[in-house]
Design a protein around this motif. Structure first.
Motif, PDB file in Angstrom:
ATOM      1  N   GLY A  56      47.619  42.913  39.252  1.00 50.43           N
ATOM      2  CA  GLY A  56      46.492  43.403  37.439  1.00 50.43           C
ATOM      3  C   GLY A  56      45.683  42.707  37.344  1.00 50.43           C
ATOM      4  O   GLY A  56      44.726  42.464  35.866  1.00 50.43           O
ATOM      5  N   ALA A  57      45.607  41.333  37.697  1.00 52.81           N
ATOM      6  CA  ALA A  57      44.366  40.136  37.342  1.00 52.81           C
ATOM      7  C   ALA A  57      42.856  40.749  37.952  1.00 52.81           C
ATOM      8  O   ALA A  57      42.999  41.192  38.648  1.00 52.81           O
ATOM      9  CB  ALA A  57      44.791  39.182  37.732  1.00 52.81           C
ATOM     10  N   HIS A  58      41.912  40.497  37.316  1.00 50.29           N
ATOM     11  CA  HIS A  58      40.447  40.843  37.454  1.00 50.29           C
ATOM     12  C   HIS A  58      39.741  39.496  38.776  1.00 50.29           C
ATOM     13  O   HIS A  58      40.032  38.579  38.172  1.00 50.29           O
ATOM     14  CB  HIS A  58      39.800  41.078  36.819  1.00 50.29           C
ATOM     15  CG  HIS A  58      40.348  41.552  35.618  1.00 50.29           C
ATOM     16  ND1 HIS A  58      41.157  41.956  35.112  1.00 50.29           N
ATOM     17  CD2 HIS A  58      39.012  43.272  35.582  1.00 50.29           C
ATOM     18  CE1 HIS A  58      40.865  43.637  33.974  1.00 50.29           C
ATOM     19  NE2 HIS A  58      39.774  43.860  34.662  1.00 50.29           N
ATOM     20  N   VAL A  59      39.299  40.317  39.568  1.00 55.78           N
ATOM     21  CA  VAL A  59      38.658  39.210  40.897  1.00 55.78           C
ATOM     22  C   VAL A  59      37.516  39.564  40.936  1.00 55.78           C
ATOM     23  O   VAL A  59      37.161  40.146  40.730  1.00 55.78           O
ATOM     24  CB  VAL A  59      39.927  38.852  42.108  1.00 55.78           C
ATOM     25  CG1 VAL A  59      41.235  37.976  41.420  1.00 55.78           C
ATOM     26  CG2 VAL A  59      40.504  40.040  42.753  1.00 55.78           C
ATOM     27  N   PHE A  60      37.552  37.953  42.110  1.00 55.69           N
ATOM     28  CA  PHE A  60      35.587  38.743  43.159  1.00 55.69           C
ATOM     29  C   PHE A  60      36.689  39.109  43.977  1.00 55.69           C
ATOM     30  O   PHE A  60      37.425  38.992  44.402  1.00 55.69           O
ATOM     31  CB  PHE A  60      35.481  37.225  42.894  1.00 55.69           C
ATOM     32  CG  PHE A  60      35.173  36.798  42.255  1.00 55.69           C
ATOM     33  CD1 PHE A  60      34.515  37.333  40.484  1.00 55.69           C
ATOM     34  CD2 PHE A  60      35.421  35.264  41.085  1.00 55.69           C
ATOM     35  CE1 PHE A  60      33.709  36.508  39.271  1.00 55.69           C
ATOM     36  CE2 PHE A  60      35.293  34.626  40.167  1.00 55.69           C
ATOM     37  CZ  PHE A  60      34.421  34.857  39.236  1.00 55.69           C
ATOM     38  N   PRO A  61      35.475  39.691  44.589  1.00 57.78           N
ATOM     39  CA  PRO A  61      36.247  39.794  46.559  1.00 57.78           C
ATOM     40  C   PRO A  61      36.058  39.104  47.444  1.00 57.78           C
ATOM     41  O   PRO A  61      35.151  38.349  46.721  1.00 57.78           O
ATOM     42  CB  PRO A  61      34.660  40.646  46.453  1.00 57.78           C
ATOM     43  CG  PRO A  61      33.915  41.464  45.354  1.00 57.78           C
ATOM     44  CD  PRO A  61      34.213  40.073  44.523  1.00 57.78           C
ATOM     45  N   GLY A 196      37.888  51.447  46.402  1.00 53.67           N
ATOM     46  CA  GLY A 196      39.603  51.414  46.076  1.00 53.67           C
ATOM     47  C   GLY A 196      40.871  50.438  47.069  1.00 53.67           C
ATOM     48  O   GLY A 196      40.357  49.586  47.566  1.00 53.67           O
ATOM     49  N   GLY A 197      42.003  51.485  47.358  1.00 59.81           N
ATOM     50  CA  GLY A 197      42.746  49.975  48.323  1.00 59.81           C
ATOM     51  C   GLY A 197      43.238  49.376  47.406  1.00 59.81           C
ATOM     52  O   GLY A 197      44.572  49.428  46.674  1.00 59.81           O
ATOM     53  N   GLU A 198      43.161  47.339  47.210  1.00 55.61           N
ATOM     54  CA  GLU A 198      43.293  46.963  46.718  1.00 55.61           C
ATOM     55  C   GLU A 198      43.337  46.588  45.526  1.00 55.61           C
ATOM     56  O   GLU A 198      43.844  46.246  44.475  1.00 55.61           O
ATOM     57  CB  GLU A 198      43.206  45.323  47.294  1.00 55.61           C
ATOM     58  CG  GLU A 198      43.668  45.319  48.594  1.00 55.61           C
ATOM     59  CD  GLU A 198      43.342  43.902  49.238  1.00 55.61           C
ATOM     60  OE1 GLU A 198      43.216  42.859  48.683  1.00 55.61           O
ATOM     61  OE2 GLU A 198      44.036  44.211  50.069  1.00 55.61           O
ATOM     62  N   ALA A 199      42.050  47.680  44.604  1.00 51.81           N
ATOM     63  CA  ALA A 199      41.713  47.321  43.481  1.00 51.81           C
ATOM     64  C   ALA A 199      41.899  49.162  42.790  1.00 51.81           C
ATOM     65  O   ALA A 199      41.819  49.967  43.569  1.00 51.81           O
ATOM     66  CB  ALA A 199      40.201  47.275  42.907  1.00 51.81           C
ATOM     67  N   ASP A 200      42.548  49.135  41.215  1.00 50.53           N
ATOM     68  CA  ASP A 200      41.808  50.177  40.440  1.00 50.53           C
ATOM     69  C   ASP A 200      41.041  50.109  39.269  1.00 50.53           C
ATOM     70  O   ASP A 200      40.447  51.825  39.352  1.00 50.53           O
ATOM     71  CB  ASP A 200      43.373  50.021  39.841  1.00 50.53           C
ATOM     72  CG  ASP A 200      43.791  49.389  39.094  1.00 50.53           C
ATOM     73  OD1 ASP A 200      42.858  48.532  38.992  1.00 50.53           O
ATOM     74  OD2 ASP A 200      45.343  49.667  38.464  1.00 50.53           O
ATOM     75  N   HIS A 201      40.248  48.977  39.439  1.00 47.47           N
ATOM     76  CA  HIS A 201      38.641  49.051  38.460  1.00 47.47           C
ATOM     77  C   HIS A 201      37.564  48.123  38.897  1.00 47.47           C
ATOM     78  O   HIS A 201      37.983  47.092  39.221  1.00 47.47           O
ATOM     79  CB  HIS A 201      39.691  49.051  37.347  1.00 47.47           C
ATOM     80  CG  HIS A 201      38.309  49.150  36.105  1.00 47.47           C
ATOM     81  ND1 HIS A 201      37.946  50.116  36.279  1.00 47.47           N
ATOM     82  CD2 HIS A 201      37.835  48.287  35.256  1.00 47.47           C
ATOM     83  CE1 HIS A 201      36.802  50.030  35.060  1.00 47.47           C
ATOM     84  NE2 HIS A 201      36.538  48.894  34.825  1.00 47.47           N
ATOM     85  N   VAL A 202      36.705  48.572  39.130  1.00 53.24           N
ATOM     86  CA  VAL A 202      35.944  47.503  39.187  1.00 53.24           C
ATOM     87  C   VAL A 202      34.773  47.748  38.449  1.00 53.24           C
ATOM     88  O   VAL A 202      33.898  49.156  37.266  1.00 53.24           O
ATOM     89  CB  VAL A 202      34.808  48.537  40.965  1.00 53.24           C
ATOM     90  CG1 VAL A 202      36.010  47.631  41.687  1.00 53.24           C
ATOM     91  CG2 VAL A 202      34.235  49.686  40.800  1.00 53.24           C
TER      92      VAL A 202
END
Length: 274
Positions: A56-61, A196-202
């Motif tokens: 659930g954390a916001h991260v950089f690629p 997609g994959g490891e992220a659910d929002h960008v």
């Protein structure tokens, strides 16, 4: 924090358990000009809730170094691995692997590729079924990064990256990473996409806006992300970011038990917004 994790943390802090060795990793702060003149935006992903690390954390690629990132067959342009070793404070094989991981992971997680047909060119578009097939093959390890570049007759553009910082996961964490942060400008013509994959929002956001989202509790973030956003907020333009000359010093927050609760403590001297 689960009871099992809290118990592990206390065991490490008390010397009853050996800390986990941190895995080398790389992450890239992609930046672009904002909608308003003179501003800039940074690309953030929200990790899916099922991820074992920072759900659930916001991260950089970014992500862990793959054993094949050290491959000497990777086509290379820009500062040599020996120069990157000096900049990153790492042995040359590790420095090569970190730069390769930074470029590879950015492509896997955003569709942006810091590579070109020559040392003076950058890929202008990475959309299309053929690019997506290669991106998927990199993720499932059926294609190495060196093979990917060879197949497309491309060279990695290490000159498009700027070293930014180094953060090491606290000693008592169950999963630990030794992560080098880089900055890079979104290449002209390329577009990020929701892969997609490891992220659910960008999202593309102004650094200050993202920090406010963290302060309000609307956006979960780890300390390295928040601190890096604070750093970026001090630069008004893309040339300012890319001209930054930063000394890479390892930063390792600590987990401490205070009044029966485990708390995270950021080292003194780190520009961490409160």
């Amino acid at each position: 924090m689960s009871q099992e994790t809290a118990s592990w943390v206390r065991d490490v802090l008390a010397g009853r358990a050996e800390p986990v060795e941190p895995r080398p990793a790389a992450t890239v702060m992609l930046v672009r000009e904002g909608a308003d003149p003179g501003g800039l935006e940074v690309y953030l992903l929200r990790r899916v809730s099922s991820m074992p690390f920072a759900p659930g954390a916001h991260v950089f690629p970014g992500g862990s170094v793959d054993r094949r990132d050290i491959d000497h067959e990777v086509r290379w342009a820009g500062p040599a691995p020996a120069e990157w070793a000096r900049r990153l404070g790492a042995a040359e094989p590790l420095a090569r692997a970190l730069v390769c991981a930074a470029v590879r992971e950015t492509f896997e997680e955003s569709g942006v590729l810091l590579a070109g047909a020559s040392a003076d060119e950058v890929v202008s578009d990475t959309r299309g079924a053929d690019w997506e097939a290669d991106r998927t093959a990199l993720i499932d390890h059926s294609l190495s990064f060196a093979e990917f570049l060879d197949r497309r007759d491309l060279v990695l553009r290490s000159d498009l990256l700027r070293p930014w910082s180094q953060w090491i996961t606290p000693l008592a964490e169950v999963r630990r990473y030794d992560t080098r942060f880089f900055a890079a400008v979104l290449p002209e013509g390329q577009q990020t996409r929701d892969v997609g994959g490891e992220a659910d929002h960008v999202a593309w956001m102004r650094p200050a806006e993202a920090i406010e989202g963290w302060r309000s509790g609307a956006m979960a973030m780890l300390p390295p992300t928040v601190s890096s956003l604070k750093d970026l907020a001090a630069y008004a333009t893309l040339p300012g970011v890319m001209a930054a000359r930063r000394t890479i010093v390892p930063i390792q927050p600590e987990l401490r038990e205070v009044d029966g609760e485990v708390r995270l403590v950021v080292p003194e001297g780190v520009d961490y917004p409160l």
